[in-house]
Design an enzyme around this catalytic site. Structure first.
Site, PDB file in Angstrom:
ATOM      1  N   GLY A 121    -122.596 -67.473  33.492  1.00 35.61           N
ATOM      2  CA  GLY A 121    -122.822 -66.228  34.015  1.00 35.61           C
ATOM      3  C   GLY A 121    -122.214 -65.914  35.369  1.00 35.61           C
ATOM      4  O   GLY A 121    -121.090 -66.366  35.721  1.00 35.61           O
ATOM      5  N   GLN A 122    -122.820 -64.696  35.853  1.00 40.92           N
ATOM      6  CA  GLN A 122    -121.833 -64.085  37.225  1.00 40.92           C
ATOM      7  C   GLN A 122    -121.840 -65.216  38.144  1.00 40.92           C
ATOM      8  O   GLN A 122    -122.877 -65.658  38.393  1.00 40.92           O
ATOM      9  CB  GLN A 122    -122.598 -62.848  37.525  1.00 40.92           C
ATOM     10  CG  GLN A 122    -121.963 -61.987  38.427  1.00 40.92           C
ATOM     11  CD  GLN A 122    -120.823 -61.119  37.736  1.00 40.92           C
ATOM     12  OE1 GLN A 122    -120.750 -61.339  36.532  1.00 40.92           O
ATOM     13  NE2 GLN A 122    -120.099 -60.265  38.416  1.00 40.92           N
ATOM     14  N   ALA A 170    -105.357 -60.539  31.721  1.00 46.53           N
ATOM     15  CA  ALA A 170    -106.415 -59.960  32.464  1.00 46.53           C
ATOM     16  C   ALA A 170    -106.894 -58.579  31.592  1.00 46.53           C
ATOM     17  O   ALA A 170    -105.988 -57.893  31.111  1.00 46.53           O
ATOM     18  CB  ALA A 170    -106.036 -59.545  33.797  1.00 46.53           C
ATOM     19  N   THR A 171    -108.060 -58.938  31.364  1.00 49.53           N
ATOM     20  CA  THR A 171    -108.661 -57.605  30.362  1.00 49.53           C
ATOM     21  C   THR A 171    -109.227 -56.500  31.200  1.00 49.53           C
ATOM     22  O   THR A 171    -109.749 -55.619  30.674  1.00 49.53           O
ATOM     23  CB  THR A 171    -109.480 -58.073  29.296  1.00 49.53           C
ATOM     24  OG1 THR A 171    -110.638 -58.958  29.878  1.00 49.53           O
ATOM     25  CG2 THR A 171    -108.842 -59.185  28.434  1.00 49.53           C
ATOM     26  N   HIS A 211    -109.435 -60.485  43.310  1.00 47.28           N
ATOM     27  CA  HIS A 211    -109.067 -61.885  42.502  1.00 47.28           C
ATOM     28  C   HIS A 211    -107.489 -62.150  42.437  1.00 47.28           C
ATOM     29  O   HIS A 211    -107.289 -63.429  42.425  1.00 47.28           O
ATOM     30  CB  HIS A 211    -109.543 -61.272  41.029  1.00 47.28           C
ATOM     31  CG  HIS A 211    -111.207 -61.320  41.077  1.00 47.28           C
ATOM     32  ND1 HIS A 211    -111.826 -60.937  39.790  1.00 47.28           N
ATOM     33  CD2 HIS A 211    -112.042 -61.682  41.881  1.00 47.28           C
ATOM     34  CE1 HIS A 211    -112.982 -60.734  39.949  1.00 47.28           C
ATOM     35  NE2 HIS A 211    -113.080 -61.420  41.112  1.00 47.28           N
ATOM     36  N   ASP A 219    -108.967 -63.893  30.529  1.00 47.28           N
ATOM     37  CA  ASP A 219    -110.193 -63.739  31.503  1.00 47.28           C
ATOM     38  C   ASP A 219    -110.293 -62.220  31.650  1.00 47.28           C
ATOM     39  O   ASP A 219    -109.541 -61.439  32.199  1.00 47.28           O
ATOM     40  CB  ASP A 219    -109.831 -64.326  32.632  1.00 47.28           C
ATOM     41  CG  ASP A 219    -111.066 -64.507  33.584  1.00 47.28           C
ATOM     42  OD1 ASP A 219    -112.135 -64.168  33.156  1.00 47.28           O
ATOM     43  OD2 ASP A 219    -111.080 -65.171  34.525  1.00 47.28           O
TER      44      ASP A 219
END
Length: 203
Positions: free
Chosen positions: A20-21, A49-50, A65, A102
């Site tokens: 989860g978050q 990275a998406t 990040h 990710d």
């Protein structure tokens, strides 16, 4: 021989990390990437990275990040690719290079819930066939020459959303996670920063 080349470390060829978050899933992937780099002087690690900067808050989140990742995993490179993951796997996977994707959730979002063109600075979203893209991705994952870590969200543990589009997205993500898990050698569920092994060998 350098000290980094003497570290013993076995990486599953393909693994999925769900959570989860703020469950610790990205941090877990970064830890594995750092261990991979330390295991051999010839190893490389690349984050795919998406995420896209849809607004100011998302831009700051991405920047934060990037800063944190640079501190935790020095030497890890980054490729930004919101949609064409199959091509990234085919082009960049190699036995000495770890790819960390990710995340799958934002990848699915970019295909099924594209941001309006005006929010993408004039870059009109292209027409798409999600099922075809997923098939290409899973095939590329099976054929990847080097290790791959997939990171994704588990969002199906709460109440059923009221909106039709949101319900459809939750269903699509659940199916994506199931298919990714079936194609991975190892699956880990993160909760409160702790890993729970669901399938296969754990690094």
């Amino acid at each position: 021989m350098s000290p980094a080349s003497t570290v013993s470390f076995v990486m599953p060829r393909t693994q999925l990390i769900l959570g989860g978050q703020k469950s610790g899933k990205s941090r877990r992937a970064e830890l594995l990437a750092r261990q991979w780099l330390q295991a051999d002087a010839g190893h490389q690690a690349v984050l795919v990275a998406t995420g896209q900067a849809w607004d100011a808050e998302m831009s700051e989140r991405i920047a934060r990040h990037q800063r944190d990742r640079a501190e935790r995993v020095p030497g890890m490179l980054t490729i930004e690719e919101p949609r064409e993951l199959a091509q990234v796997l085919a082009r960049h996977s190699s036995p000495q290079r770890l790819l960390v994707i990710d995340c799958l959730t934002l990848w699915l979002t970019n295909w099924l819930m594209p941001v309006p063109a005006e929010d993408l600075k004039g870059n009109q979203p292209q027409s798409h066939d999600w099922k075809a893209q997923l098939a290409l991705f899973l095939k590329a994952l099976d054929e990847a020459a080097g290790p791959v870590i997939l990171v994704g969200n588990e969002i199906g543990l709460g109440v059923i959303p009221m909106g039709r589009e949101v319900r459809a997205f939750v269903d699509a993500l659940g199916l994506l996670n199931q298919q990714a898990a079936a194609h991975c050698d190892s699956v880990t569920l993160m909760c409160a920063g702790l890993p729970l092994a669901l399938k296969g060998p754990q690094a």
